[in-house]
Scaffold this motif. Structure first.
Motif, PDB file in Angstrom:
ATOM      1  N   ASP A 129     -19.745 -27.705  52.945  1.00  0.00           N
ATOM      2  CA  ASP A 129     -19.724 -27.049  51.640  1.00  0.00           C
ATOM      3  C   ASP A 129     -20.159 -28.019  50.547  1.00  0.00           C
ATOM      4  O   ASP A 129     -20.966 -27.666  49.680  1.00  0.00           O
ATOM      5  CB  ASP A 129     -18.302 -26.549  51.361  1.00  0.00           C
ATOM      6  CG  ASP A 129     -18.279 -25.503  50.273  1.00  0.00           C
ATOM      7  OD1 ASP A 129     -19.230 -24.698  50.203  1.00  0.00           O
ATOM      8  OD2 ASP A 129     -17.319 -25.484  49.491  1.00  0.00           O
ATOM      9  N   ASP A 130     -19.642 -29.243  50.599  1.00  0.00           N
ATOM     10  CA  ASP A 130     -19.969 -30.237  49.569  1.00  0.00           C
ATOM     11  C   ASP A 130     -21.417 -30.711  49.674  1.00  0.00           C
ATOM     12  O   ASP A 130     -22.079 -30.908  48.662  1.00  0.00           O
ATOM     13  CB  ASP A 130     -19.064 -31.481  49.721  1.00  0.00           C
ATOM     14  CG  ASP A 130     -17.619 -31.196  49.345  1.00  0.00           C
ATOM     15  OD1 ASP A 130     -17.373 -30.206  48.624  1.00  0.00           O
ATOM     16  OD2 ASP A 130     -16.738 -31.962  49.785  1.00  0.00           O
ATOM     17  N   ALA A 131     -21.875 -30.930  50.904  1.00  0.00           N
ATOM     18  CA  ALA A 131     -23.160 -31.612  51.093  1.00  0.00           C
ATOM     19  C   ALA A 131     -24.363 -30.687  50.963  1.00  0.00           C
ATOM     20  O   ALA A 131     -25.458 -31.143  50.641  1.00  0.00           O
ATOM     21  CB  ALA A 131     -23.185 -32.295  52.461  1.00  0.00           C
ATOM     22  N   TRP A 132     -24.155 -29.411  51.268  1.00  0.00           N
ATOM     23  CA  TRP A 132     -25.303 -28.505  51.269  1.00  0.00           C
ATOM     24  C   TRP A 132     -25.182 -27.397  50.219  1.00  0.00           C
ATOM     25  O   TRP A 132     -25.404 -26.234  50.507  1.00  0.00           O
ATOM     26  CB  TRP A 132     -25.521 -27.903  52.649  1.00  0.00           C
ATOM     27  CG  TRP A 132     -26.227 -28.834  53.586  1.00  0.00           C
ATOM     28  CD1 TRP A 132     -27.565 -29.077  53.635  1.00  0.00           C
ATOM     29  CD2 TRP A 132     -25.624 -29.657  54.589  1.00  0.00           C
ATOM     30  NE1 TRP A 132     -27.832 -30.006  54.607  1.00  0.00           N
ATOM     31  CE2 TRP A 132     -26.663 -30.381  55.213  1.00  0.00           C
ATOM     32  CE3 TRP A 132     -24.318 -29.857  55.008  1.00  0.00           C
ATOM     33  CZ2 TRP A 132     -26.440 -31.278  56.236  1.00  0.00           C
ATOM     34  CZ3 TRP A 132     -24.081 -30.763  56.030  1.00  0.00           C
ATOM     35  CH2 TRP A 132     -25.130 -31.458  56.629  1.00  0.00           C
ATOM     36  N   GLY A 133     -24.789 -27.782  49.013  1.00  0.00           N
ATOM     37  CA  GLY A 133     -24.793 -26.817  47.912  1.00  0.00           C
ATOM     38  C   GLY A 133     -26.205 -26.756  47.323  1.00  0.00           C
ATOM     39  O   GLY A 133     -27.164 -27.186  47.929  1.00  0.00           O
ATOM     40  N   GLY A 134     -26.301 -26.226  46.148  1.00  0.00           N
ATOM     41  CA  GLY A 134     -27.586 -26.277  45.433  1.00  0.00           C
ATOM     42  C   GLY A 134     -28.540 -25.169  45.805  1.00  0.00           C
ATOM     43  O   GLY A 134     -28.204 -24.265  46.575  1.00  0.00           O
ATOM     44  N   ALA A 135     -29.742 -25.273  45.258  1.00  0.00           N
ATOM     45  CA  ALA A 135     -30.743 -24.213  45.414  1.00  0.00           C
ATOM     46  C   ALA A 135     -31.067 -23.982  46.884  1.00  0.00           C
ATOM     47  O   ALA A 135     -31.242 -24.936  47.643  1.00  0.00           O
ATOM     48  CB  ALA A 135     -31.999 -24.599  44.658  1.00  0.00           C
ATOM     49  N   GLY A 136     -31.126 -22.750  47.288  1.00  0.00           N
ATOM     50  CA  GLY A 136     -31.506 -22.399  48.654  1.00  0.00           C
ATOM     51  C   GLY A 136     -30.341 -22.370  49.613  1.00  0.00           C
ATOM     52  O   GLY A 136     -30.470 -21.927  50.750  1.00  0.00           O
ATOM     53  N   ALA A 137     -29.176 -22.879  49.185  1.00  0.00           N
ATOM     54  CA  ALA A 137     -28.011 -22.888  50.074  1.00  0.00           C
ATOM     55  C   ALA A 137     -27.357 -21.518  50.100  1.00  0.00           C
ATOM     56  O   ALA A 137     -27.529 -20.718  49.186  1.00  0.00           O
ATOM     57  CB  ALA A 137     -27.007 -23.931  49.602  1.00  0.00           C
ATOM     58  N   GLY A 138     -26.581 -21.275  51.144  1.00  0.00           N
ATOM     59  CA  GLY A 138     -25.824 -20.030  51.221  1.00  0.00           C
ATOM     60  C   GLY A 138     -24.634 -20.089  50.276  1.00  0.00           C
ATOM     61  O   GLY A 138     -24.457 -21.062  49.535  1.00  0.00           O
ATOM     62  N   ALA A 139     -23.804 -19.043  50.330  1.00  0.00           N
ATOM     63  CA  ALA A 139     -22.649 -18.961  49.438  1.00  0.00           C
ATOM     64  C   ALA A 139     -21.682 -20.114  49.692  1.00  0.00           C
ATOM     65  O   ALA A 139     -21.603 -20.634  50.809  1.00  0.00           O
ATOM     66  CB  ALA A 139     -21.936 -17.634  49.654  1.00  0.00           C
ATOM     67  N   ALA A 140     -20.951 -20.504  48.635  1.00  0.00           N
ATOM     68  CA  ALA A 140     -19.978 -21.586  48.766  1.00  0.00           C
ATOM     69  C   ALA A 140     -18.874 -21.192  49.749  1.00  0.00           C
ATOM     70  O   ALA A 140     -18.509 -20.018  49.860  1.00  0.00           O
ATOM     71  CB  ALA A 140     -19.380 -21.910  47.409  1.00  0.00           C
TER      72      ALA A 140
END
Ligand SMILES: N[C@@H](CCC(=O)N[C@@H](CS)C(=O)NCC(=O)O)C(=O)O
Length: 244
Positions: A83-94
């Protein structure tokens, strides 16, 4: 797909297709849209040097191997790291809620699931005597009852534990409990039980069907019959007579 946390080779997950804790990590990776390779670890007759080097503290799967060689162990820690490492544009929901209290509740109930619910469920099929099986069944039902209340409180009328006023995406608590659904369904089938039903746990019963229908769950959950066969294998290995 979200960009990997680090440049270089791809992300790998040391795990097993039938391992519920691996399923938890895989669902989290799927929810964040992370591309990874599942590396199947045979735990028997001995663990690999690769696994023991990556997880010297516990020697257990799953382990998330990051490009560059760093490792993240423990399925709930992996889900939160993802959750922490792959946030941001293009990522799935938190995966974790934004609200600090809700985040704390997700972590609290995830620990409860691992400390109380799963050991009780696991003990039903591996119980050495009918009495031990009855005790484990009662403990599992009691844990599910509390989790039913947790669902009512956290979901806020939404489809998943992650609630959020109608948010339609599963979160930490959904993958934390959802990873044990295949084992629960296999346990019901093997022992002629209903553990999730419309009388005692109507919210969880409906939630379980909704979660199982999500792409993140469908990609990783084995068929119940496969888990039944795997449980029978474990019963034989531990010298336990099944109830049916
Ligand atoms: N608390 C750990 C539990 C992981 C776990 O128990 N994994 C099992 C497979 S499902 C395992 O590696 N068992 C081998 C062992 O305990 O030695 C987590 O959440 O990742």
């Amino acid at each position: 797909m979200a960009a990997a946390a680090e440049e270089g080779e791809g992300v790998r997950l040391l795990g097993g297709r039938m391992s519920p804790f691996t399923m938890r990590a895989r669902m989290a990776l799927a929810l964040r849209g992370v591309e990874y390779e599942l590396v199947e670890e045979a735990l028997h007759p001995r663990k690999s040097g690769r696994l023991l080097a990556a997880n010297p503290a516990y020697g257990r799967i799953p382990v998330l191997l990051l490009p560059g060689g760093r490792a993240v162990c423990e399925s709930a820690v992996i889900a939160q790291y993802v959750d922490d490492a792959w946030g941001g544009a293009g990522a799935g929901a938190a995966i974790l809620p934004v609200d600090p209290y809700e985040r704390a509740m997700h972590r609290f109930w995830t620990a409860y699931i691992d400390d109380k619910f799963w050991p009780a469920l696991d003990a039903i099929s591996l119980a050495p005597t009918p009495e031990a099986r009855a005790t484990a069944t009662a403990s599992t039902r009691a844990a599910l009852k509390l989790l039913e209340e947790a669902f009512a409180a956290r979901s806020n009328g939404g489809a998943f534990f992650s609630g959020g006023g109608g948010a339609a995406s599963p979160g930490l608590l959904d993958v934390a409990l959802g990873c044990f659904l295949p084992a629960l369904w296999a346990c019901e089938s093997l022992n002629g039980l209903r553990l999730l039903d419309d009388d005692a746990t109507p919210l969880l019963r409906a939630w379980s069907a909704r979660l199982a229908a999500t792409p993140a769950a469908m990609a990783v959950m084995p068929e119940t019959e496969e888990v039944v066969a795997f449980t029978r294998f474990l019963q034989t290995k531990f010298g336990v007579a099944g109830s049916k």
